[in-house]
Enzyme design. Structure first.
Site, PDB file in Angstrom:
ATOM      1  CE  LYS A  75      -3.915   1.929   2.616  1.00 48.35           C
ATOM      2  NZ  LYS A  75      -4.843   1.716   3.732  1.00 48.35           N
ATOM      3  CB  SER A  96      -8.274   0.550   5.202  1.00 50.59           C
ATOM      4  OG  SER A  96      -8.853   1.808   5.394  1.00 50.59           O
ATOM      5  CB  SER A 100      -8.139   3.585   2.573  1.00 49.47           C
ATOM      6  OG  SER A 100      -7.274   2.939   3.471  1.00 49.47           O
TER       7      SER A 100
END
Lengths: 452, 96
Positions: free
Chosen positions: A58, A157, A132
């Site tokens: 990420k 997320s 996210s």
């Protein structure tokens, strides 16, 4: 190709597979945009537990020499001079950095639309990937070659995007994995975790990244189990289904979850439970997360990191201008609300109360885990929405979408989302929550449903 | 509560310039958010606050110097900071 199959190949074959995996990632990028930055394969295959498996990170996880933006314009050109703890661990084990995956700016979102590169859902390009860690989930679903995604969850997320894209996603106990080198959203809530198409990938990834790191004071000194050697449970698991989540969930999702559990009642003892703090957890979480985010984001002022301009006026005028330019809408909104809930006169009503509600949530979970091995609930209230359904959504409505993923995140408890089928051709998921540092139970629970 | 004034005040405290359109939009949205947050008023929480969900022990370490392994002149840092032509110095942004 399965991860175990890859690990058994000789080095030459593995190198060919890794080359193909990097090519595949480029093709996926053209169609689904899961990456903010794609990396190139250096052609070297090392040994270790990963033996060359491509690993994506990420974009809030710092990678030495590879741009790390956290999905924010304010860090658009930031290239870290160091690796995060998890990146070091993956490299030590022969993992290859495939690229940096797209995310809502600093993790602020549930649909991965609050940023400059917006990934598409792996099952329907008109739908969101989920936030996210959206890029990580879309990529994991689309990769046919071995791949592990390192993602991060603050309030859901990992679970939300993994569930929207039909992959496994593990959010470990708070402190199980060092946060050193993670661009922080909310320090008391951030947890680095893993997504994979296979439970084995989740277990292997956790085994590598978990453990104490002196650079993160909150990383826990708890022994790391050989997670990759775990299989299905060897005794009956006592499961509590959080029944009052039913009213927030589409009925087809809830009933499919119950079907899946009932089908395995030879190994699962299933009971209904109520969670009294469920509704309050959501608001407690948002208050704490925004309060912490608003202080964390103060370091982005146009001097120390990222976006910089010619200084005009005094410092405060300069900071205010740079921050207005560099932060997106949701970041600004969270800074304003987060500052407000900490302000004299409002602090008791919001911030301090929220911290007390967190205690109640933790206490309620602790009580439940005296009786149950795992608590189970749906991963998301609905399937992934279409872009057009969420582009004008009121912020509070978007926050409410997180009702099911907030409780374990707020309490710092490990949880795993498991794909359990499809509804309208879109993946649906259920999540299991374990007591702290009981990731082993989640992994063996996950194996029950693999290939089911 | 006057949300226009609050947003105006916070934009100064938090050092973010907001356009008139943003101020208007945010104050409406924030009013809705805070109203929802008030839900927690309904629960009686006569307990201690939790700052960290999992207890962590404060550990001290010996105060010994460690090797700083990042070579500041390594190529990657050039992405963030300019290096002078003779390669001896790094040029930071002007801050005064």
């Amino acid at each position: 190709m399965k991860i175990k199959e890859f690990l058994e190949k000789d080095a030459k074959t593995r190198k060919e597979i890794v080359e193909k995996a990097f090519e595949e990632a480029e093709k996926i990028q053209e169609e689904y945009s899961p990456f903010i930055t794609l990396n190139k394969f250096d052609g070297k295959i090392e040994e270790g537990k990963l033996k060359g498996i491509p690993v994506s990170f990420k974009d809030s996880i710092c990678t030495k020499g590879i741009r790390t933006t956290a999905g924010s314009k304010i860090l658009m050109n930031y290239v870290p001079p160091f690796d995060a703890h998890v990146v070091e661990k993956i490299k030590e084990n022969g993992g290859k950095i495939l690229g940096k995956t797209a995310m809502d700016e600093f993790g602020f979102g549930s649909f991965c639309i609050n940023t400059f590169i917006i990934p598409k859902n792996a099952y329907d390009k008109e739908r969101v990937s989920g936030g996210s860690s959206g890029g990580a989930a879309t990529l994991t679903a689309k990769m046919s070659y071995p791949h592990i995604a390192i993602a991060e969850s603050t309030g859901g997320s990992i679970t939300t995007p993994a569930s929207f894209n039909g992959v496994y996603g593990l959010t470990p106990t708070y402190g199980r994995v060092s946060r050193y080198g993670l661009i922080d959203y909310s320090n008391s809530l951030d947890k680095i975790g893993i997504m994979s198409k296979e439970i084995f990938g989740i277990a292997l990834g956790l085994e590598i990244i978990a453990g104490k790191d002196p650079r993160d004071m909150t990383s826990a000194n708890v022994p790391v189990a050989s997670y990759s050697k775990i299989g299905k449970p060897n005794k009956k698991l006592k499961i509590g289904v959080i029944k009052n989540t039913e009213k927030y969930t589409r009925k087809e999702i809830f009933s499919e979850m119950m079907n899946k559990l009932q089908k395995n009642n030879d190994i699962l003892e299933i009971h209904d439970v109520e969670m009294n703090t469920l509704d309050y957890a959501l608001y407690s979480y948002y208050i704490i997360a925004m309060a912490e985010a608003s202080t964390n984001l103060s370091k982005y002022c146009g001097l120390r990191y990222g976006l910089q301009k010619e200084i005009e006026g005094n410092y405060n005028e300069y900071f205010s201008k740079i921050r207005a330019e560099g932060f997106g809408d949701e970041a600004k909104r969270r800074i304003i609300i987060g500052t407000f809930v900490r302000m004299a006169g409002y602090k008791d009503k919001y911030y301090e109360k929220a911290l007390k509600v967190r205690t109640l949530v933790i206490n309620e979970f602790s009580e439940k885990f005296k009786d149950f091995d795992l608590l189970v609930l749906p991963s998301t209230p609905n399937i992934a929405p279409k872009f057009k359904e969420v582009e004008r959504i009121e912020p509070i409505e978007a926050y409410k979408f997180d009702i099911l993923t907030i409780p374990p995140n707020l309490a710092g408890l490990p949880h795993l989302t498991i794909p359990i089928g499809k509804l309208e051709n879109m993946p649906i998921g259920m999540q299991a929550i374990a007591n702290k540092f009981e990731e082993e139970k989640l992994i063996s629970f996950g194996y029950i449903f693999e290939n089911d | 509560m006057n949300f226009d004034e609050i947003v105006e005040k916070i934009s100064k405290i938090a050092r973010i310039n907001l356009s008139e359109e943003e101020k208007k939009r945010f104050s409406k949205e924030i009013e809705n958010v805070l109203e929802a947050f008030s839900e927690i008023d309904k629960i009686n929480a006569n307990v201690e606050p939790t700052f960290h969900p999992v207890e962590s022990e404060y550990e001290l370490r010996e105060d010994v110097p460690e090797k700083f392994e990042i070579d500041p002149f390594e190529n990657i840092i050039k992405e963030n900071i300019e290096i002078t032509k003779d390669g001896k110095y790094m040029k930071g942004p002007k801050i005064l």
